[in-house]
Design a protein around this motif. Structure first.
Motif, PDB file in Angstrom:
ATOM      1  N   UNK A   1      58.431  42.382  45.630  1.00  0.00           N
ATOM      2  CA  UNK A   1      58.215  43.865  46.324  1.00  0.00           C
ATOM      3  C   UNK A   1      58.246  45.037  45.319  1.00  0.00           C
ATOM      4  N   UNK A   2      59.197  44.744  44.244  1.00  0.00           N
ATOM      5  CA  UNK A   2      59.192  45.817  43.278  1.00  0.00           C
ATOM      6  C   UNK A   2      58.050  46.025  42.390  1.00  0.00           C
ATOM      7  N   UNK A   3      57.304  44.969  42.054  1.00  0.00           N
ATOM      8  CA  UNK A   3      55.990  44.850  41.466  1.00  0.00           C
ATOM      9  C   UNK A   3      54.785  45.647  42.518  1.00  0.00           C
ATOM     10  N   UNK A   4      54.972  45.126  43.512  1.00  0.00           N
ATOM     11  CA  UNK A   4      53.871  45.890  44.739  1.00  0.00           C
ATOM     12  C   UNK A   4      54.137  47.269  44.919  1.00  0.00           C
ATOM     13  N   UNK A   5      55.531  47.751  44.914  1.00  0.00           N
ATOM     14  CA  UNK A   5      55.916  49.207  45.042  1.00  0.00           C
ATOM     15  C   UNK A   5      55.162  49.801  43.527  1.00  0.00           C
ATOM     16  N   UNK A   6      55.324  49.268  42.458  1.00  0.00           N
ATOM     17  CA  UNK A   6      55.092  49.728  41.235  1.00  0.00           C
ATOM     18  C   UNK A   6      53.792  50.043  41.092  1.00  0.00           C
ATOM     19  N   UNK A   7      52.819  49.299  41.613  1.00  0.00           N
ATOM     20  CA  UNK A   7      51.270  49.339  41.852  1.00  0.00           C
ATOM     21  C   UNK A   7      50.921  50.295  43.147  1.00  0.00           C
ATOM     22  N   UNK A   8      51.972  50.752  43.912  1.00  0.00           N
ATOM     23  CA  UNK A   8      51.807  51.739  45.036  1.00  0.00           C
ATOM     24  C   UNK A   8      51.216  50.939  46.279  1.00  0.00           C
ATOM     25  N   UNK A   9      51.130  49.666  46.144  1.00  0.00           N
ATOM     26  CA  UNK A   9      50.462  48.748  47.392  1.00  0.00           C
ATOM     27  C   UNK A   9      51.475  49.143  48.569  1.00  0.00           C
TER      28      UNK A   9
ATOM     29  N   UNK B   1      44.570  52.046  51.370  1.00  0.00           N
ATOM     30  CA  UNK B   1      43.999  52.391  50.309  1.00  0.00           C
ATOM     31  C   UNK B   1      43.953  51.958  48.928  1.00  0.00           C
ATOM     32  N   UNK B   2      44.986  51.795  48.511  1.00  0.00           N
ATOM     33  CA  UNK B   2      45.496  51.260  47.271  1.00  0.00           C
ATOM     34  C   UNK B   2      45.214  49.910  47.267  1.00  0.00           C
ATOM     35  N   UNK B   3      45.393  49.183  48.324  1.00  0.00           N
ATOM     36  CA  UNK B   3      44.977  47.728  48.151  1.00  0.00           C
ATOM     37  C   UNK B   3      43.519  47.496  48.029  1.00  0.00           C
TER      38      UNK B   3
ATOM     39  N   UNK C   1      42.185  48.056  44.605  1.00  0.00           N
ATOM     40  CA  UNK C   1      42.577  46.834  43.804  1.00  0.00           C
ATOM     41  C   UNK C   1      41.607  45.838  44.017  1.00  0.00           C
ATOM     42  N   UNK C   2      41.380  45.572  45.352  1.00  0.00           N
ATOM     43  CA  UNK C   2      40.420  44.447  45.502  1.00  0.00           C
ATOM     44  C   UNK C   2      38.851  44.820  45.158  1.00  0.00           C
ATOM     45  N   UNK C   3      38.673  45.913  45.141  1.00  0.00           N
ATOM     46  CA  UNK C   3      37.411  46.291  44.694  1.00  0.00           C
ATOM     47  C   UNK C   3      37.236  46.246  43.248  1.00  0.00           C
ATOM     48  N   UNK C   4      38.330  46.409  42.525  1.00  0.00           N
ATOM     49  CA  UNK C   4      38.499  46.301  41.070  1.00  0.00           C
ATOM     50  C   UNK C   4      38.612  44.767  40.661  1.00  0.00           C
ATOM     51  N   UNK C   5      38.852  44.104  41.470  1.00  0.00           N
ATOM     52  CA  UNK C   5      38.690  42.461  41.256  1.00  0.00           C
ATOM     53  C   UNK C   5      37.462  42.093  41.547  1.00  0.00           C
ATOM     54  N   UNK C   6      36.583  42.721  42.476  1.00  0.00           N
ATOM     55  CA  UNK C   6      35.297  42.171  42.749  1.00  0.00           C
ATOM     56  C   UNK C   6      34.250  42.609  41.728  1.00  0.00           C
ATOM     57  N   UNK C   7      34.678  43.865  41.053  1.00  0.00           N
ATOM     58  CA  UNK C   7      34.114  44.285  39.750  1.00  0.00           C
ATOM     59  C   UNK C   7      34.142  43.549  38.581  1.00  0.00           C
ATOM     60  N   UNK C   8      35.383  43.454  38.294  1.00  0.00           N
ATOM     61  CA  UNK C   8      35.827  42.510  37.258  1.00  0.00           C
ATOM     62  C   UNK C   8      35.294  41.125  37.381  1.00  0.00           C
TER      63      UNK C   8
END
Length: 146
Positions: A76-84, A103-105, A108-115
């Motif tokens: 949860x701390x990591x997910x909070x740090x990312x703003x998810x 929106x943040x999720x 992040x997902x779009x960034x994965x698809x791009x990468x």
């Protein structure tokens, strides 16, 4: 005719996208999947609280995912740090409330698809059948030995 194993994998499983495992770690990816699952559950029933909040207990997530309290807190701390997600505690006894940020999720997902379209790097599977140094350690789980 389907066997019991086929039936189990059709309905009683956790969906964890591999890019999330690569980005975070397995526990955080599982936690994200559980939070998303609960978010959609409450959203589909129009039962999200004001501002999009919903609650889920440590016990409930442990039952659904096997993640311990410590593993949940770390994820949860990591997910909070990312703003998810955002987390707040409210009431007596305290309940843990989540706010999922779609929106943040989605970003992040779009960034994965791009990468994924620009990277050919793959993780080589490990062969545990070769040599004793590569063998999995014997572990016991509630009467089962592996």
């Amino acid at each position: 005719m389907k066997n019991k194993l086929d039936k189990m994998f059709e309905s009683d499983f956790i969906r964890v996208p591999r890019p999330f495992i690569r980005k975070f770690n397995l526990n955080t990816a599982v936690m994200l999947s559980e939070i998303y699952s609960e978010y959609t559950y409450w959203k589909d029933r129009n039962e999200l609280q004001q501002g999009g909040w919903f609650y889920s207990t440590v016990e409930n997530i442990y039952y659904n995912s096997g993640l311990s309290k410590h593993q949940q807190l770390s994820a949860c701390k990591e997910l909070e740090d990312y703003g998810i997600i955002k987390i707040k505690y409210h009431g007596m006894p305290k309940k843990r409330y989540f706010k999922f940020n779609p929106e943040v999720f989605e970003k992040l997902y779009n960034d994965f698809e791009l990468n994924a379209n620009t990277s050919d790097e793959a993780v080589e599977p490990r062969d545990y059948n070769q040599g004793s140094e590569d063998r999995l350690p014997k572990r016991k789980f509630e009467g089962f030995s592996f």
